[in-house]
Design an enzyme around this catalytic site. Structure first.
Site, PDB file in Angstrom:
ATOM      1  N   VAL A  62       1.329  -1.377   0.496  1.00 52.93           N
ATOM      2  CA  VAL A  62      -0.422   0.101  -0.076  1.00 52.93           C
ATOM      3  C   VAL A  62       1.026   1.285   0.035  1.00 52.93           C
ATOM      4  CG1 VAL A  62      -1.666   1.392   1.539  1.00 52.93           C
ATOM      5  CG2 VAL A  62      -2.046  -0.900   0.977  1.00 52.93           C
ATOM      6  N   GLY A 107       4.363   3.624   2.267  1.00 50.46           N
ATOM      7  CA  GLY A 107       4.343   2.657   1.965  1.00 50.46           C
ATOM      8  C   GLY A 107       4.100   1.942   3.397  1.00 50.46           C
ATOM      9  N   LYS A 108       3.885   0.443   2.678  1.00 48.97           N
ATOM     10  CA  LYS A 108       3.322  -0.738   3.849  1.00 48.97           C
ATOM     11  C   LYS A 108       3.526  -2.118   3.171  1.00 48.97           C
ATOM     12  CE  LYS A 108       5.388  -0.827   8.231  1.00 48.97           C
ATOM     13  NZ  LYS A 108       5.928  -0.790   8.663  1.00 48.97           N
ATOM     14  N   GLY A 109       4.211  -2.518   3.367  1.00 47.63           N
ATOM     15  CA  GLY A 109       3.681  -4.189   2.832  1.00 47.63           C
ATOM     16  C   GLY A 109       3.806  -5.223   3.672  1.00 47.63           C
ATOM     17  N   ASP A 148      10.293  -4.967   8.109  1.00 47.80           N
ATOM     18  CA  ASP A 148       9.647  -4.962   9.859  1.00 47.80           C
ATOM     19  C   ASP A 148       9.059  -6.054  10.419  1.00 47.80           C
ATOM     20  OD1 ASP A 148       6.119  -4.181  10.361  1.00 47.80           O
ATOM     21  OD2 ASP A 148       7.423  -2.449  10.117  1.00 47.80           O
TER      22      ASP A 148
END
Length: 422
Positions: A62, A107-109, A148
């Protein structure tokens, strides 16, 4: 039938943004676009498992905002990953980068999996296939992933190699948090925990609480929690309790943090429930959060301090090492009780600051010393803390609201100066 509303971290983000925008005097049109992610990608990842079977994993990337620069944010491997969590984490990254004023968006996944149940070869295949499937939207100028929960430097190395193979040349700047040998930055491994330590010292100084005689409790002993514990202990606070997924350990006289970290890192799978230390008693994570202490550092997952336990928190100060560990409802309860909370978008921003340093070194083909990295990190964290402290006092708000006043203004102003295309 229960009418309890299911916790949605993205609702938390939107509530805090709307509150800050209201104080700033923005109209709804000014900040409407900031309430929604710019792009959401969901992928199905087929993997040949070691036993020969095929399993399809679900993954996400995202991009919340690119108004101030490329999207930036980690990739999480965890069995509870879901789209609302990833959206919230991406938005927190947007505001985290803004509050420390580095030129990134958020952003992040994530992949829905339990990495502890996958072999190294399965993890490598999963990472490479996921990278190939999100490759069209990532890159050093577009979106730069990082480690992360459940991922580490090795995983970032696989991502960098996969992306480089697809491009036909080495692209170290596509990810940060890489091994040093692949263009990683000195100081990156400790950066988030170091930022938590610096923030802890800053808030104690601001509140005129002496370091000597102060105690700390840390929930979570992953990368952020363990390094926070190590550096907070080294700074002179007495760490009386820490925890991991198995349990918490407590000693009112202080824990031997170097010994505990050495034990946990000695062998994969070592957990605190099996640690034997002098004067140690075993408690639950819930009990740990409610211990009487000067500083509480929640450094595990989101939704740890909520309306159910906020009335039982006995810490004078909370420094959020994790992303989103405190709900909006808990924030209000803590504020009424006079408990000072330093928010995640400030307290744990050390990781993204040094990720930025790593990216700069990669794209400019330069190398900085660890001392230089740590000095620059301290300067940025100190300046950001002071700015948040000052505006919170000026506006008579919580530090979380103060941080969002700064961050939301920077993001909304950038968005509006660029305008809506076409």
């Amino acid at each position: 039938m229960s009418t309890t509303k299911k916790y949605n971290p993205y609702d938390n983000v939107q509530a805090v943004v709307k509150n800050a925008a209201s104080i700033l005097g923005y109209s709804h049109d000014d900040y409407e676009a900031v309430l929604f992610p710019e792009r959401e990608l969901k992928v199905s990842i087929p993997i040949r498992m070691d036993d020969g079977s095929v399993h399809v994993f679900e993954g996400y990337r995202v991009q919340h905002s690119t108004s101030r620069g490329p999207a930036k944010g980690g990739i999480r491997y965890h069995q509870n990953v879901n789209i609302d969590e990833v959206k919230a984490l991406a938005a927190w990254m947007t505001f985290k980068c803004a509050v420390v004023n580095i030129p990134y968006g958020g952003g992040k996944g994530g992949i829905v999996c339990d990495p502890s149940k996958l072999s190294d070869s399965e993890l490598r295949r999963l990472t490479r296939r996921f990278t190939a499937m999100i490759a069209p939207i990532i890159g050093p100028d577009q979106d730069i992933p990082a480690p992360d929960v459940g991922t580490n430097a090795n995983v970032m190395g696989w991502i960098m190699d996969t992306y480089s193979m697809l491009k036909g040349h080495c692209v170290p700047g596509v990810v940060t948090g890489k091994p040093l040998e692949l263009g990683g930055a000195l100081g990156r491994h400790e950066a988030t925990g170091r930022g938590v330590m610096l923030t802890t010292l800053n808030i104690l100084k601001a509140l005129d609480i002496p370091v000597k005689g102060s105690t700390a409790v840390i929930q979570g002993m992953g990368n952020v929690g363990s390094i926070s514990a190590k550096l907070i202990h080294k700074a002179g606070l007495k760490v009386i309790a820490v925890s991991d997924v198995s349990c918490g350990i407590y000693n009112p006289e202080g824990l031997n943090i170097p010994e505990i970290i050495e034990y946990l890192s000695a062998k994969k799978g070592n957990l605190l429930k099996d640690y034997k230390g002098d004067g140690v008693s075993y408690i639950s994570n819930e009990e740990l959060l409610e211990l009487k202490t000067t500083v509480l550092v929640p450094a595990a997952l989101e939704n740890q301090i909520n309306e159910k336990n906020a009335k039982k928190i006995q810490a004078k100060v909370i420094v959020e090492g994790a992303n989103g560990p405190t709900t909006v409802e808990a924030d209000e309860i803590l504020k009424k009780r006079g408990i000072i909370l330093v928010p995640d978008i400030l307290a744990n921003a050390g990781g993204v600051v040094v990720s930025y340093f790593e990216w700069v070194q990669n794209i400019q083909s330069v190398s900085w010393s660890e001392e230089y990295v740590n000095e620059r990190l301290k300067t940025i964290m100190d300046q950001a803390f002071q700015a948040v402290w000052d505006i919170a006092r000026e506006k008579d708000t919580s530090l979380r609201t103060g941080a969002y006043l700064i961050a939301v203004k920077r993001v909304v102003d950038a968005k509006n100066l660029r305008g809506i295309w076409p």
